[in-house]
Design an enzyme around this catalytic site. Structure first.
Site, PDB file in Angstrom:
ATOM      1  N   TYR A  80     -13.403  -2.995  10.361  1.00 29.90           N
ATOM      2  CA  TYR A  80     -12.056  -2.430  10.399  1.00 29.90           C
ATOM      3  C   TYR A  80     -11.416  -2.644  11.770  1.00 29.90           C
ATOM      4  CZ  TYR A  80      -8.324   1.070  10.251  1.00 29.90           C
ATOM      5  OH  TYR A  80      -7.104   1.708  10.312  1.00 29.90           O
ATOM      6  N   GLY A  98       0.812  -1.216   0.000  1.00 26.60           N
ATOM      7  CA  GLY A  98       0.000   0.000   0.000  1.00 26.60           C
ATOM      8  C   GLY A  98       0.839   1.256   0.000  1.00 26.60           C
ATOM      9  N   ALA A  99       1.892   1.269  -0.826  1.00 27.25           N
ATOM     10  CA  ALA A  99       2.889   2.346  -0.761  1.00 27.25           C
ATOM     11  C   ALA A  99       2.660   3.456  -1.774  1.00 27.25           C
ATOM     12  CB  ALA A  99       4.285   1.757  -0.967  1.00 27.25           C
ATOM     13  N   ASN A 100       1.527   3.457  -2.459  1.00 24.29           N
ATOM     14  CA  ASN A 100       1.331   4.471  -3.495  1.00 24.29           C
ATOM     15  C   ASN A 100       0.728   5.773  -2.974  1.00 24.29           C
ATOM     16  OD1 ASN A 100      -1.080   2.949  -3.100  1.00 24.29           O
ATOM     17  ND2 ASN A 100      -1.953   3.929  -4.898  1.00 24.29           N
ATOM     18  N   SER A 101       0.286   5.800  -1.714  1.00 26.06           N
ATOM     19  CA  SER A 101      -0.309   7.022  -1.171  1.00 26.06           C
ATOM     20  C   SER A 101      -0.226   7.015   0.350  1.00 26.06           C
ATOM     21  CB  SER A 101      -1.777   7.155  -1.606  1.00 26.06           C
ATOM     22  OG  SER A 101      -2.547   6.091  -1.081  1.00 26.06           O
ATOM     23  N   SER A 116      -3.922  -0.286  14.616  1.00 31.14           N
ATOM     24  CA  SER A 116      -4.608   0.959  14.964  1.00 31.14           C
ATOM     25  C   SER A 116      -5.123   0.878  16.392  1.00 31.14           C
ATOM     26  CB  SER A 116      -5.776   1.208  14.009  1.00 31.14           C
ATOM     27  OG  SER A 116      -6.587   2.277  14.463  1.00 31.14           O
ATOM     28  N   ILE A 166       0.347   7.210   4.284  1.00 29.28           N
ATOM     29  CA  ILE A 166       1.440   6.812   5.169  1.00 29.28           C
ATOM     30  C   ILE A 166       2.378   5.836   4.475  1.00 29.28           C
ATOM     31  CG2 ILE A 166       1.986   5.625   7.336  1.00 29.28           C
ATOM     32  CD1 ILE A 166      -0.691   6.691   8.405  1.00 29.28           C
TER      33      ILE A 166
END
EC number: 1.1.1.-
Length: 412
Positions: free
Chosen positions: A290, A128-131, A257, A133
């Protein structure tokens, strides 16, 4: 001193201050000596304290030592495109004493944690490194020399993210590999592609997540939040554990989280319930899904560390920060509005990436795992997140679920 300020270091008054006419220098191998310009002589001992010193470690990442036409040594900072005759290591001279690790807090940025670190010998995967954090995490690693793999579902956005990083520093080593955590088939393909590179793997950052998604089943038949946040990462680690072992010491960092505190995974009999983890549509509430997935992250992290620490692989989980304006809430307009209103009072993306980076590379965490971090400090998670029986049950259930959906190898 002006040289200290120019090199990005702070000047402080101390007993180490030199008398007028003296200058502190260093040899190529890092030993400090003192030049007396009035008497035209040099010595190893400090003229006031009589102590000998040496520079701590190698030059900071991006710095290079060169010699000018007069034979004088100077230092080039390639990242900030500047040069100085002051050795930047002299700000960190030591007397063979252990330096206490610096303390960080919620205002610390990821690049601050990495200051002076050279990660050029590290290979790091960030999901998930495209946006958001994930992007700031990958960017921070890459700007300090790491070979970073952006593991993303959206290849177009991932390629743009890689271009942004390389546009900031042309020598950055950033690659994009396709990974859709909502497809166990895609997870297996990613693992095969990465193994084909023959690269080691020193850090795996399980960052990708979704929140407030409408109910839907993945192609594997699981509720999407559960699979993307937990089950896909579980399989990814399983498939890459042999590479992690060969690369040890290695680390797995799981982004969880604080919302894990507001749910549970057990039924009325105290057993792990798959219908809570991957509920049917009639029982689905996106925020609760979540929260449960984030609790799964913590249980997975602790059990993974228990199993893999004997092999040199440590795992820690973390909370990056609350109410940060990322794309994770894009599926629900109400959350988007709420996050927009909270934006002026929350962390920046750099601050949000700090705890991930800390868990990934902090020297003081070498060999340490099974913990939960918030603002770069260890804290206790919820009682259920500390339950070893629940962690074991989730592991065994996850193992069974991915095995049941395993794709038989193709006959070539």
């Amino acid at each position: 001193m002006a040289a200290l300020k120019y090199a990005g270091m702070e000047d402080t008054d101390s007993e180490d201050e030199l008398p007028p006419g003296w200058e502190e220098r260093s040899t190529k191998d890092g030993w400090v000596y003192y030049a007396n310009h009035e008497e035209m002589k040099t010595q190893w001992e400090h003229p006031k304290t009589g102590k000998k010193k040496r520079c701590a470690g190698a030059l900071p990442y991006g710095w290079e030592q060169e010699t000018d036409d007069k034979g004088q040594i100077f230092y080039v900072d390639h990242i900030n495109k500047r040069k100085t005759y002051f050795d930047p290591r002299q700000a960190f001279t030591v007397e063979d004493m252990q330096v206490k690790p610096k303390r960080y807090d919620g205002n610390t940025g990821a690049l601050e944690i990495l200051h002076g670190q050279d990660l050029s010998d590290k290979v790091i995967i960030v999901t998930g490194a495209n946006s958001g954090i994930g992007f700031e995490t990958a960017r921070s690693f890459a700007l300090h020399g790491a070979h970073v793999i952006l593991a993303c579902r959206n290849q177009s956005r991932a390629s743009k993210a890689a271009s942004l990083i390389m546009g900031e520093w042309s020598k950055a080593r950033v690659e994009v590999l396709p990974l859709d955590l909502a497809s166990l088939r895609s997870v297996r393909q990613f693992a095969e592609l990465f193994k084909a590179t023959k690269l080691p793997l020193h850090v795996l950052v399980c960052n990708a997540a979704v929140c407030s998604q409408p109910w839907r089943l993945t192609e594997d038949g699981f509720e999407s939040t559960f699979q993307i946040c937990h089950l896909g990462h579980f399989l990814l680690v399983q498939l890459l554990q042999d590479v992690l072992r060969l690369s040890a010491p290695a680390r797995v960092v799981v982004v969880s989280s604080e919302s894990h505190r507001f749910t549970d995974l057990l039924d009325s009999c105290g057993n792990l319930d798959l219908d809570l983890l991957s509920p049917p549509q009639k029982n689905y509430w996106s925020l609760l899904a979540y929260n449960r997935a984030k609790l799964c992250n913590l249980l997975f992290s602790s059990e993974l560390h228990r199993r893999m620490s004997p092999h040199g692989i440590c795992c820690n989980a973390l909370h990056p920060g609350s109410m940060m304006f990322t794309s994770i809430h894009r599926s629900w307009w109400l959350l988007t509005l709420l996050f927009s209103l909270a934006r002026p009072f929350t962390k920046s993306m750099q601050q949000g990436a700090a705890t991930t980076v800390y868990c990934a590379v902090a020297p003081e965490l070498e060999g340490i795992g099974g913990m939960y971090f918030n603002n770069c400090f260890r804290c206790l998670p919820s009682p259920q997140a500390q339950d070893p029986a629940a962690a074991l049950s989730l592991w065994e259930l996850s193992e069974r679920l991915v095995q049941e959906r395993s794709t038989p190898p193709q006959v070539l």
